[in-house]
Design an enzyme around this catalytic site. Structure first.
Site, PDB file in Angstrom:
ATOM      1  N   HIS A  41       0.849  -1.200   0.000  1.00  0.00           N
ATOM      2  CA  HIS A  41       0.000   0.000   0.000  1.00  0.00           C
ATOM      3  C   HIS A  41       0.878   1.242   0.000  1.00  0.00           C
ATOM      4  O   HIS A  41       1.956   1.271   0.609  1.00  0.00           O
ATOM      5  CB  HIS A  41      -0.985   0.006   1.169  1.00  0.00           C
ATOM      6  CG  HIS A  41      -0.373   0.080   2.539  1.00  0.00           C
ATOM      7  ND1 HIS A  41      -0.025   1.270   3.131  1.00  0.00           N
ATOM      8  CD2 HIS A  41      -0.074  -0.886   3.439  1.00  0.00           C
ATOM      9  CE1 HIS A  41       0.466   1.044   4.339  1.00  0.00           C
ATOM     10  NE2 HIS A  41       0.464  -0.262   4.563  1.00  0.00           N
ATOM     11  N   ASP A  49       0.045   4.497   0.961  1.00  0.00           N
ATOM     12  CA  ASP A  49      -0.147   5.541   1.975  1.00  0.00           C
ATOM     13  C   ASP A  49       0.640   5.225   3.230  1.00  0.00           C
ATOM     14  O   ASP A  49       1.156   4.116   3.400  1.00  0.00           O
ATOM     15  CB  ASP A  49      -1.631   5.716   2.311  1.00  0.00           C
ATOM     16  CG  ASP A  49      -2.243   4.453   2.913  1.00  0.00           C
ATOM     17  OD1 ASP A  49      -1.956   3.343   2.421  1.00  0.00           O
ATOM     18  OD2 ASP A  49      -3.023   4.565   3.884  1.00  0.00           O
ATOM     19  N   ASP A  74       6.456   1.464   6.597  1.00  0.00           N
ATOM     20  CA  ASP A  74       5.138   0.835   6.494  1.00  0.00           C
ATOM     21  C   ASP A  74       4.289   1.707   5.573  1.00  0.00           C
ATOM     22  O   ASP A  74       3.754   2.721   6.004  1.00  0.00           O
ATOM     23  CB  ASP A  74       4.513   0.740   7.886  1.00  0.00           C
ATOM     24  CG  ASP A  74       3.077   0.239   7.883  1.00  0.00           C
ATOM     25  OD1 ASP A  74       2.620  -0.275   6.844  1.00  0.00           O
ATOM     26  OD2 ASP A  74       2.404   0.406   8.918  1.00  0.00           O
ATOM     27  N   GLU A  90      -4.768   2.231   3.074  1.00  0.00           N
ATOM     28  CA  GLU A  90      -4.767   1.076   3.977  1.00  0.00           C
ATOM     29  C   GLU A  90      -4.857   1.518   5.423  1.00  0.00           C
ATOM     30  O   GLU A  90      -5.517   0.873   6.249  1.00  0.00           O
ATOM     31  CB  GLU A  90      -3.484   0.265   3.743  1.00  0.00           C
ATOM     32  CG  GLU A  90      -3.451  -1.096   4.436  1.00  0.00           C
ATOM     33  CD  GLU A  90      -2.810  -1.082   5.817  1.00  0.00           C
ATOM     34  OE1 GLU A  90      -2.797  -2.126   6.486  1.00  0.00           O
ATOM     35  OE2 GLU A  90      -2.323  -0.006   6.237  1.00  0.00           O
ATOM     36  N   GLU A  91      -4.213   2.630   5.744  1.00  0.00           N
ATOM     37  CA  GLU A  91      -3.994   2.983   7.136  1.00  0.00           C
ATOM     38  C   GLU A  91      -5.218   3.563   7.837  1.00  0.00           C
ATOM     39  O   GLU A  91      -5.302   3.519   9.060  1.00  0.00           O
ATOM     40  CB  GLU A  91      -2.829   3.974   7.243  1.00  0.00           C
ATOM     41  CG  GLU A  91      -1.490   3.438   6.745  1.00  0.00           C
ATOM     42  CD  GLU A  91      -0.911   2.328   7.615  1.00  0.00           C
ATOM     43  OE1 GLU A  91      -1.594   1.876   8.556  1.00  0.00           O
ATOM     44  OE2 GLU A  91       0.228   1.916   7.357  1.00  0.00           O
ATOM     45  N   ASP A 121       3.944  -6.393   3.521  1.00  0.00           N
ATOM     46  CA  ASP A 121       3.543  -5.396   4.518  1.00  0.00           C
ATOM     47  C   ASP A 121       3.626  -5.904   5.942  1.00  0.00           C
ATOM     48  O   ASP A 121       2.897  -5.437   6.814  1.00  0.00           O
ATOM     49  CB  ASP A 121       2.122  -4.907   4.200  1.00  0.00           C
ATOM     50  CG  ASP A 121       1.690  -3.724   5.056  1.00  0.00           C
ATOM     51  OD1 ASP A 121       2.577  -2.969   5.511  1.00  0.00           O
ATOM     52  OD2 ASP A 121       0.474  -3.544   5.279  1.00  0.00           O
ATOM     53  N   HIS A 139       3.630   3.255  13.106  1.00  0.00           N
ATOM     54  CA  HIS A 139       2.531   4.152  13.466  1.00  0.00           C
ATOM     55  C   HIS A 139       2.913   5.156  14.543  1.00  0.00           C
ATOM     56  O   HIS A 139       2.041   5.761  15.162  1.00  0.00           O
ATOM     57  CB  HIS A 139       1.274   3.373  13.884  1.00  0.00           C
ATOM     58  CG  HIS A 139       0.712   2.505  12.804  1.00  0.00           C
ATOM     59  ND1 HIS A 139      -0.478   1.825  12.949  1.00  0.00           N
ATOM     60  CD2 HIS A 139       1.159   2.204  11.560  1.00  0.00           C
ATOM     61  CE1 HIS A 139      -0.733   1.144  11.848  1.00  0.00           C
ATOM     62  NE2 HIS A 139       0.259   1.359  10.989  1.00  0.00           N
TER      63      HIS A 139
END
Length: 537
Positions: free
Chosen positions: A115, A117, A158, A188-189, A212, A506
């Site tokens: 992904h 983003d 990520d 995705e996030e 991922d 994150h």
């Protein structure tokens, strides 16, 4: 430093609007224009060089969730320069079609997926605009080795490194590769909406390798499903602040934060709970103390690291509030200090709610009691797989601004068992019903059930032994991979997920262990070379 970085960003035409238009026409070689000299210097000499340079270019393009047009145009330019076909579905997911190479052209197609983003989190003292600024690379070392990280923000490994790996494979002239369908999903996030809206006609392959996950040497074969819930505490009354009161901000910070699936079982602190508990103690101890705002967290899939509560205190009670905050910090350190090394609970002189009316005492207590009553953390461990969290809740965000009478609370629930997920959300709703609030249950996304007889799992295990001389650890993850949704959209997909070692995802502590990137790349390449055997061979 931040101002200089923004000036550099402008000089290199890194604004989202400029990138969106520029990459639609410029050859991909001109990606050098958007790769900041600083980032290029940081990755100089690292192997494989194409992978690291691709990541440096991707990290130089602002790519928050739901703002991925610029990075997708970069991918299209990459394809156009090489004469590769690309297609895009209605929600923005992009597939590059590669015909194979060096004798693998007659094999069955393989889907490589990542992904584009990234989670956008920064430290409170870091001046940074994720819509316009390039990520700023730096390297650090510890006992494990050398890491690539970012200056005060999430790194975006990520899943930028997964996407960079796919591009590097397409550049690898020496590899024997099957036909590849390179799938770059969006958003995705913030809710997996790219995978939810994925058009399965974009791909024909029945084997998918997701890039991922974040622990090199592990091969993932399953993941949790999940769903968000939104809570609204409405009609919270306000009143004028009494004369002679002083504005202060209860500030909680210094927590680790982290991924609400991967790190939920570690017992990390939650700034929302710590702020709510401390504010409640202040209201109980200081007659007439008032609260105006509560602001903390904004990502459903991140553990809350920082929270502010704007308060109004009698002038002669400010010192007492400071004592309560100091005691709260000491208590939190006693509870979490072996893990959380930099917890901070302070009463700041900053007035974060100027000219605000205060919540009434009853309204403030209702909000704080509700926050404290909501379950956060592991609900149940799995009986099917050792050390795997089955079900969890994340208290992700609490927000009420100075001019609002409604507090909004965001919750994220995960489970590998759909029935358990909804049972956990039933209990959350029961708490909100008791509080007189409104509970909105978002649509849950599916998990991914492990298939231990998966053919591509066997390929991954053999590649791991070939590259590392060690057996792969086959695991499932308590996080939402897109594999669950993609498999739901295209039944029969045979899937695995793997990646290099990334920690602190994150959060601004996100970092990638440099020594794992080369063998990760070699492992994916070895898998593809085995899969490049002609159909029926």
């Amino acid at each position: 430093m931040a101002a200089a970085a923004r000036t550099l960003a402008l000089t290199l035409t890194l604004s989202l609007a400029t990138l969106s238009s520029a990459f639609s026409t410029m050859p991909v070689a001109a990606a050098d224009r958007v790769m900041t000299p600083g980032n290029r210097a940081v990755v100089d000499g690292l192997a494989p060089a194409p992978l690291w340079l691709n990541f440096a270019a991707i990290a130089s393009i602002p790519r928050p969730s739901r703002k991925e047009e610029a990075v997708q145009n970069f991918m299209k330019a990459f394809a156009d320069e090489r004469g590769l076909e690309w297609k895009q579905d209605d929600v923005g997911n992009l597939v590059l079609k590669f015909p194979g190479r060096n004798g693998g052209e007659d094999a069955a197609p393989v889907v490589l997926q990542g992904h584009v983003d990234m989670v956008c989190e920064k430290n409170a003292d870091t001046e940074f605009d994720f819509d316009t600024d390039p990520i700023r690379f730096t390297r650090v070392s510890d006992a494990q080795g050398e890491w690539l990280t970012a200056e005060g923000t999430t790194l975006g490994a990520d899943n930028g490194v997964g996407c960079a790996t796919i591009l590097a494979l397409l550049q690898d002239e020496t590899a024997t590769l099957p036909p590849l369908e390179c799938l770059f999903t969006i958003d995705e996030e913030t809710g997996l909406t790219g995978a939810m809206g994925f058009d399965p006609s974009l791909i024909s392959g029945s084997t998918l390798i997701n890039l991922d996950t974040e622990e090199f040497g592990s091969v993932y074969v399953g993941c949790a499903g999940g769903g968000d819930s939104n809570v609204f505490l409405e009609g919270l009354e306000r009143e004028a602040v009494p004369e002679g009161y002083e504005a202060r901000t209860l500030r909680v910070g210094g927590l680790l934060g982290g991924h609400s699936g991967i790190n939920i079982h570690e017992g990390r602190g939650n700034a929302l709970l710590l702020a709510a508990g401390t504010a409640q103690k202040i209201l109980q101890a200081i007659p007439g103390a008032r609260m105006a705002t509560f602001l903390g967290g904004d990502k459903h899939n991140a553990l809350c690291r920082e929270a502010d509560v704007a308060m109004f205190l009698p002038a002669d009670a400010v010192a007492e509030a400071e004592v309560i905050a100091t005691a709260a910090e000491a208590a939190a350190t006693a509870e979490f200090g072996l893990l959380e090394k930099t917890i901070s609970v302070t009463i700041a002189t900053e007035n974060t709610a100027p000219d605000a009316q205060a919540l009434t005492d009853a309204a403030a207590r209702k909000l704080l009691s509700t926050v404290l009553a909501l379950p956060h953390g592991v609900v149940k461990m799995s009986a099917a797989m050792a050390d795997l969290v089955e079900t969890s809740n994340n208290l992700a965000s609490v927000r009420i601004e100075a001019d609002e009478d409604t507090a909004k609370i965001l919750l994220n629930t995960r489970s590998s068992v759909p029935e358990a997920l909804e049972a956990a959300r039933d209990r959350l709703e029961a708490v909100i019903n008791l509080a007189g609030g409104r509970f909105e249950r978002g649509v849950a996304y599916p998990g991914w059930n492990p298939n231990m007889q998966s053919p591509v799992l066997g390929v991954a295990k053999r590649a791991c032994v070939q590259v590392t001389k060690k057996e792969a650890e086959v695991v499932a993850i308590h996080a939402g991979l897109e594999c669950g949704l993609l498999g739901d959209k295209k039944p029969g997909l045979d899937m695995v997920s793997l990646g290099p070692t990334v920690t602190g995802a994150h959060s601004p502590d996100e970092q990638i262990l440099i020594s794992t990137v080369q063998p990760f790349y070699e492992m994916v390449r070895a898998m593809l070379e085995e899969l490049a055997a002609p159909v029926g061979a």
